[in-house]
Design an enzyme around this catalytic site. Structure first.
Site, PDB file in Angstrom:
ATOM      1  N   TYR A 147      -4.659   9.026  -4.698  1.00  0.00           N
ATOM      2  CA  TYR A 147      -5.861   7.949  -5.180  1.00  0.00           C
ATOM      3  C   TYR A 147      -7.347   8.199  -4.211  1.00  0.00           C
ATOM      4  O   TYR A 147      -8.124   8.623  -5.049  1.00  0.00           O
ATOM      5  CB  TYR A 147      -5.927   6.642  -4.487  1.00  0.00           C
ATOM      6  N   THR A 210      -1.767  -5.926  13.159  1.00  0.00           N
ATOM      7  CA  THR A 210      -2.425  -5.887  13.385  1.00  0.00           C
ATOM      8  C   THR A 210      -3.825  -5.018  13.152  1.00  0.00           C
ATOM      9  O   THR A 210      -4.906  -5.025  13.010  1.00  0.00           O
ATOM     10  CB  THR A 210      -2.423  -5.338  15.237  1.00  0.00           C
ATOM     11  N   THR A 212      -6.871  -3.760   9.943  1.00  0.00           N
ATOM     12  CA  THR A 212      -7.490  -5.198   9.837  1.00  0.00           C
ATOM     13  C   THR A 212      -8.217  -4.070   8.147  1.00  0.00           C
ATOM     14  O   THR A 212      -7.981  -3.317   8.141  1.00  0.00           O
ATOM     15  CB  THR A 212      -8.910  -4.995  10.857  1.00  0.00           C
ATOM     16  N   ASP A 275      -1.492   4.432   6.649  1.00  0.00           N
ATOM     17  CA  ASP A 275      -1.938   2.927   6.304  1.00  0.00           C
ATOM     18  C   ASP A 275      -3.053   2.616   6.906  1.00  0.00           C
ATOM     19  O   ASP A 275      -3.181   2.692   8.565  1.00  0.00           O
ATOM     20  CB  ASP A 275      -0.978   1.498   5.836  1.00  0.00           C
ATOM     21  N   GLN A 278      -7.841   0.229  10.763  1.00  0.00           N
ATOM     22  CA  GLN A 278      -9.291  -0.863  10.291  1.00  0.00           C
ATOM     23  C   GLN A 278     -10.037  -0.609   8.971  1.00  0.00           C
ATOM     24  O   GLN A 278     -10.502   0.802   8.739  1.00  0.00           O
ATOM     25  CB  GLN A 278      -9.702  -1.173  11.814  1.00  0.00           C
ATOM     26  N   ARG A 279     -10.780  -1.858   8.410  1.00  0.00           N
ATOM     27  CA  ARG A 279     -11.486  -1.610   7.234  1.00  0.00           C
ATOM     28  C   ARG A 279     -12.609  -2.281   7.454  1.00  0.00           C
ATOM     29  O   ARG A 279     -12.216  -3.622   7.194  1.00  0.00           O
ATOM     30  CB  ARG A 279     -11.314  -1.080   6.166  1.00  0.00           C
TER      31      ARG A 279
HETATM   32  P1  NAD Z   1      -6.586  -2.661 -11.634  1.00  0.00           P
HETATM   33  O1  NAD Z   1      -5.444  -1.767 -11.352  1.00  0.00           O
HETATM   34  O2  NAD Z   1      -6.479  -4.279 -11.920  1.00  0.00           O
HETATM   35  O3  NAD Z   1      -7.527  -2.391 -12.674  1.00  0.00           O
HETATM   36  C1  NAD Z   1      -7.602  -1.371 -12.931  1.00  0.00           C
HETATM   37  C2  NAD Z   1      -7.558  -0.908 -14.846  1.00  0.00           C
HETATM   38  O4  NAD Z   1      -7.689   0.580 -15.112  1.00  0.00           O
HETATM   39  C3  NAD Z   1      -6.217  -1.335 -15.374  1.00  0.00           C
HETATM   40  O5  NAD Z   1      -6.469  -1.921 -15.862  1.00  0.00           O
HETATM   41  C4  NAD Z   1      -5.346   0.075 -16.298  1.00  0.00           C
HETATM   42  O6  NAD Z   1      -5.047  -0.434 -17.195  1.00  0.00           O
HETATM   43  C5  NAD Z   1      -7.058   0.245 -16.333  1.00  0.00           C
HETATM   44  N1  NAD Z   1      -6.455   1.669 -16.314  1.00  0.00           N
HETATM   45  C6  NAD Z   1      -6.405   3.012 -15.311  1.00  0.00           C
HETATM   46  N2  NAD Z   1      -5.345   4.526 -16.049  1.00  0.00           N
HETATM   47  C7  NAD Z   1      -6.743   4.144 -17.441  1.00  0.00           C
HETATM   48  C8  NAD Z   1      -6.606   5.512 -17.896  1.00  0.00           C
HETATM   49  N3  NAD Z   1      -6.290   6.474 -17.569  1.00  0.00           N
HETATM   50  N4  NAD Z   1      -7.362   5.201 -18.694  1.00  0.00           N
HETATM   51  C9  NAD Z   1      -8.170   3.718 -18.843  1.00  0.00           C
HETATM   52  N5  NAD Z   1      -7.561   2.906 -18.282  1.00  0.00           N
HETATM   53  C10 NAD Z   1      -6.940   2.730 -17.153  1.00  0.00           C
HETATM   54  O7  NAD Z   1      -7.237  -2.554 -10.402  1.00  0.00           O
HETATM   55  P2  NAD Z   1      -8.839  -3.121 -10.082  1.00  0.00           P
HETATM   56  O8  NAD Z   1      -8.311  -3.538  -9.070  1.00  0.00           O
HETATM   57  O9  NAD Z   1      -8.976  -4.267 -10.969  1.00  0.00           O
HETATM   58  O10 NAD Z   1      -9.790  -1.938 -10.058  1.00  0.00           O
HETATM   59  C11 NAD Z   1     -10.598  -1.356 -10.319  1.00  0.00           C
HETATM   60  C12 NAD Z   1     -11.544  -0.627  -9.860  1.00  0.00           C
HETATM   61  O11 NAD Z   1     -12.267  -0.646  -9.114  1.00  0.00           O
HETATM   62  C13 NAD Z   1     -10.260  -0.068  -9.553  1.00  0.00           C
HETATM   63  O12 NAD Z   1     -11.433   1.928  -9.741  1.00  0.00           O
HETATM   64  C14 NAD Z   1     -10.196   0.843  -8.556  1.00  0.00           C
HETATM   65  O13 NAD Z   1      -9.641   1.820  -8.060  1.00  0.00           O
HETATM   66  C15 NAD Z   1     -11.804   0.443  -7.743  1.00  0.00           C
HETATM   67  N6  NAD Z   1     -11.342  -0.618  -6.972  1.00  0.00           N
HETATM   68  C16 NAD Z   1     -10.780  -1.868  -6.458  1.00  0.00           C
HETATM   69  C17 NAD Z   1     -10.770  -2.329  -5.288  1.00  0.00           C
HETATM   70  C18 NAD Z   1      -9.855  -3.276  -5.366  1.00  0.00           C
HETATM   71  O14 NAD Z   1      -9.573  -4.238  -4.238  1.00  0.00           O
HETATM   72  N7  NAD Z   1      -9.908  -4.628  -5.762  1.00  0.00           N
HETATM   73  C19 NAD Z   1     -11.077  -1.880  -3.984  1.00  0.00           C
HETATM   74  C20 NAD Z   1     -11.641   0.118  -3.920  1.00  0.00           C
HETATM   75  C21 NAD Z   1     -11.983   0.427  -5.511  1.00  0.00           C
HETATM   76  N1  UDP Z   2       0.195  -5.156   3.284  1.00  0.00           N
HETATM   77  C1  UDP Z   2       0.705  -6.363   4.300  1.00  0.00           C
HETATM   78  N2  UDP Z   2       1.815  -6.407   3.840  1.00  0.00           N
HETATM   79  C2  UDP Z   2       2.114  -6.799   2.193  1.00  0.00           C
HETATM   80  C3  UDP Z   2       0.759  -6.303   1.859  1.00  0.00           C
HETATM   81  C4  UDP Z   2       0.049  -5.028   2.079  1.00  0.00           C
HETATM   82  O1  UDP Z   2       1.221  -6.268   5.326  1.00  0.00           O
HETATM   83  O2  UDP Z   2       3.147  -7.996   1.568  1.00  0.00           O
HETATM   84  C5  UDP Z   2      -1.086  -4.755   4.355  1.00  0.00           C
HETATM   85  C6  UDP Z   2      -1.120  -3.426   4.209  1.00  0.00           C
HETATM   86  O3  UDP Z   2       0.009  -2.600   4.736  1.00  0.00           O
HETATM   87  C7  UDP Z   2      -2.565  -3.087   4.381  1.00  0.00           C
HETATM   88  C8  UDP Z   2      -3.394  -4.146   4.618  1.00  0.00           C
HETATM   89  O4  UDP Z   2      -2.486  -5.355   4.231  1.00  0.00           O
HETATM   90  O5  UDP Z   2      -3.069  -2.682   5.881  1.00  0.00           O
HETATM   91  C9  UDP Z   2      -3.865  -4.348   3.222  1.00  0.00           C
HETATM   92  O6  UDP Z   2      -3.156  -3.491   2.073  1.00  0.00           O
HETATM   93  P1  UDP Z   2      -3.253  -3.393   0.500  1.00  0.00           P
HETATM   94  O7  UDP Z   2      -2.473  -2.695  -0.664  1.00  0.00           O
HETATM   95  O8  UDP Z   2      -3.786  -4.986  -0.303  1.00  0.00           O
HETATM   96  O9  UDP Z   2      -4.551  -2.671   0.292  1.00  0.00           O
HETATM   97  P2  UDP Z   2      -4.771  -1.419   1.268  1.00  0.00           P
HETATM   98  O10 UDP Z   2      -3.963  -0.697   2.020  1.00  0.00           O
HETATM   99  O11 UDP Z   2      -5.713  -0.558  -0.204  1.00  0.00           O
HETATM  100  O12 UDP Z   2      -6.139  -1.736   1.711  1.00  0.00           O
END
Ligand code: NAD
Ligand code: UDP
Ligand code: UDP
Length: 320
Positions: A147, A210, A212, A275, A278-279
């Site tokens: 990813y 802890t 974030t 994992d 912090q972010r």
């Molecule tokens: P999501 O999984 O709900 O949506 C992703 C969509 O893309 C789904 O509908 C899935 O079926 C489709 N998809 C996956 N692979 C595909 C492919 N090869 N061809 C066509 N469609 C495909 O996730 P989301 O949270 O809605 O995320 C949307 C976008 O935002 C993603 O690119 C994700 O990386 C980005 N993003 C989301 C977050 C978040 O916190 N939700 C954070 C950072 C970035």
């Molecule tokens: N996390 C957690 N319990 C859960 C799911 C996630 O403590 O049931 C933690 C995970 O380890 C991470 C944070 O929550 O530190 C955010 O996780 P998420 O998968 O939502 O997103 P990302 O790691 O991509 O920010």
């Protein structure tokens, strides 16, 4: 005769994509929603399915796509660690081949194109809060790499098409976003904690809790994406979109338990590899260049998200 803008949303049946399609339809755009339904679903777009300006196409962006559009929002990619690690090779293909195909399409029709990048490009950051000029600290061979590195490579491709082919590009680095239509079983922290609290089940903290994150409500995020797309050509990004204000996972769990009036207790599970500890976004750039700032507080956003999960859990009796 004035014609509507034709907008392609890849990943349009996903969590963020479905909200974006809805918003674009409200703005009178002709929306082409493309999705392979890997993590998205038709349920997410059921509310807009009858809209005459909406066209829905089942398609995998790793294969070429020939359509005529004016703008492309490239969101296709699973976002939850559980889902993107399920088939990591496909995740990289989706980010990289998907970006190449959508950029090739944008080049052919001279469309403006926006990439949904991520705070994950910063990896486990040594700079806090994260600014766009920080190059990140990612592990290229770990379980999150499909990813993180896929999204980093997509950013590279966007900037090379910009330099080499003068494409109008926009790169958004999205921080953790939440809201209605997150999948109840997708493994992300907000959906997990809400579903567990509503069921009175133990709330699963990974590691010590802890670490974030900063959480942005989906309506705010969509507003940021739309503003970025409509910004002047010289605004390419990358630009952070997220809601500053950090919470530890324990604080988040306690907040959700309180908001759901739950009796759930915390249980501790091992921390997944790599994992981030912090972010938090620095959103100075988004404030200055897009005049954008999130307006929904975490408490208000969580209340709306809890109401959504409450309704779907009782309607569908979704099992673990
Ligand atoms: P999501 O999984 O709900 O949506 C992703 C969509 O893309 C789904 O509908 C899935 O079926 C489709 N998809 C996956 N692979 C595909 C492919 N090869 N061809 C066509 N469609 C495909 O996730 P989301 O949270 O809605 O995320 C949307 C976008 O935002 C993603 O690119 C994700 O990386 C980005 N993003 C989301 C977050 C978040 O916190 N939700 C954070 C950072 C970035
Ligand atoms: N996390 C957690 N319990 C859960 C799911 C996630 O403590 O049931 C933690 C995970 O380890 C991470 C944070 O929550 O530190 C955010 O996780 P998420 O998968 O939502 O997103 P990302 O790691 O991509 O920010
Ligand atoms: N492509 C696409 N739709 C288009 C134009 C191109 O899917 O309308 C794909 C095409 O399959 C190609 C990729 O985008 O592999 C990159 O296109 P580009 O023109 O940049 O490169 P080239 O065709 O020269 O490899």
């Amino acid at each position: 005769m004035k014609t509507s803008k034709r907008v392609l949303v890849t990943g349009g049946a996903g969590f963020i994509g479905s909200h974006l399609c809805e918003r674009l339809l409200k703005d009178n755009c002709d929306v082409l929603c493309v999705d392979n339904y890997f993590t998205g679903s038709k349920d997410n777009i059921a509310g807009i399915m009858g809209e005459p300006r909406l066209e829905v196409m089942r398609h995998d962006v790793t294969f070429p796509l020939y359509v005529e559009v004016d703008e492309i929002y490239n969101l296709a990619c699973p976002a939850s660690p559980v889902h993107y690690q399920f088939d990591p090779v496909q995740t990289t293909k989706t980010s990289v081949h998907g970006a190449i195909n959508m950029l090739g399409l944008a080049k052919r029709v001279r469309a403006r194109i926006l990439q949904a990048s991520t705070s994950e490009v910063y990896g486990d950051p040594e700079i806090h809060p994260q600014v766009e000029s920080y190059w990140g600290n990612t592990n290229p061979i770990g379980p999150r790499a499909c990813y993180d590195e896929g999204k980093r490579c997509a950013e590279t491709l966007f900037f090379d098409y910009w330099r080499q082919h003068q494409l109008e590009i926009k790169v958004a680095r999205i921080f953790n976003t939440y809201g209605p239509r997150m999948h109840p079983n997708d493994g992300r922290v907000v959906s997990n904690f809400i579903v567990q609290s509503l069921r009175g089940a133990p709330v699963t903290i990974y590691g010590k809790g802890t670490q974030t994150r900063s959480f942005c409500y989906v309506d705010d995020l969509v507003e940021g994406l739309v503003r970025l797309m409509r910004s002047p050509p010289e605004v390419t990004g990358p630009i952070n979109l997220g809601n500053p204000g950090e919470l530890t996972m324990i604080q988040l769990a306690e907040k959700i338990i309180a908001l759901t009036n739950s009796k759930s207790e915390l249980v501790f599970h091992p921390l997944p590899q790599d994992d981030p500890t912090q972010r938090e976004p620095d959103i100075t750039l988004a404030r200055n260049e897009l005049d954008w700032t999130p307006s929904v507080t975490v408490d208000d956003g969580l209340k709306k998200t809890i109401a959504y999960f409450d309704q779907i859990l009782s309607a569908n009796n979704i099992s673990d």
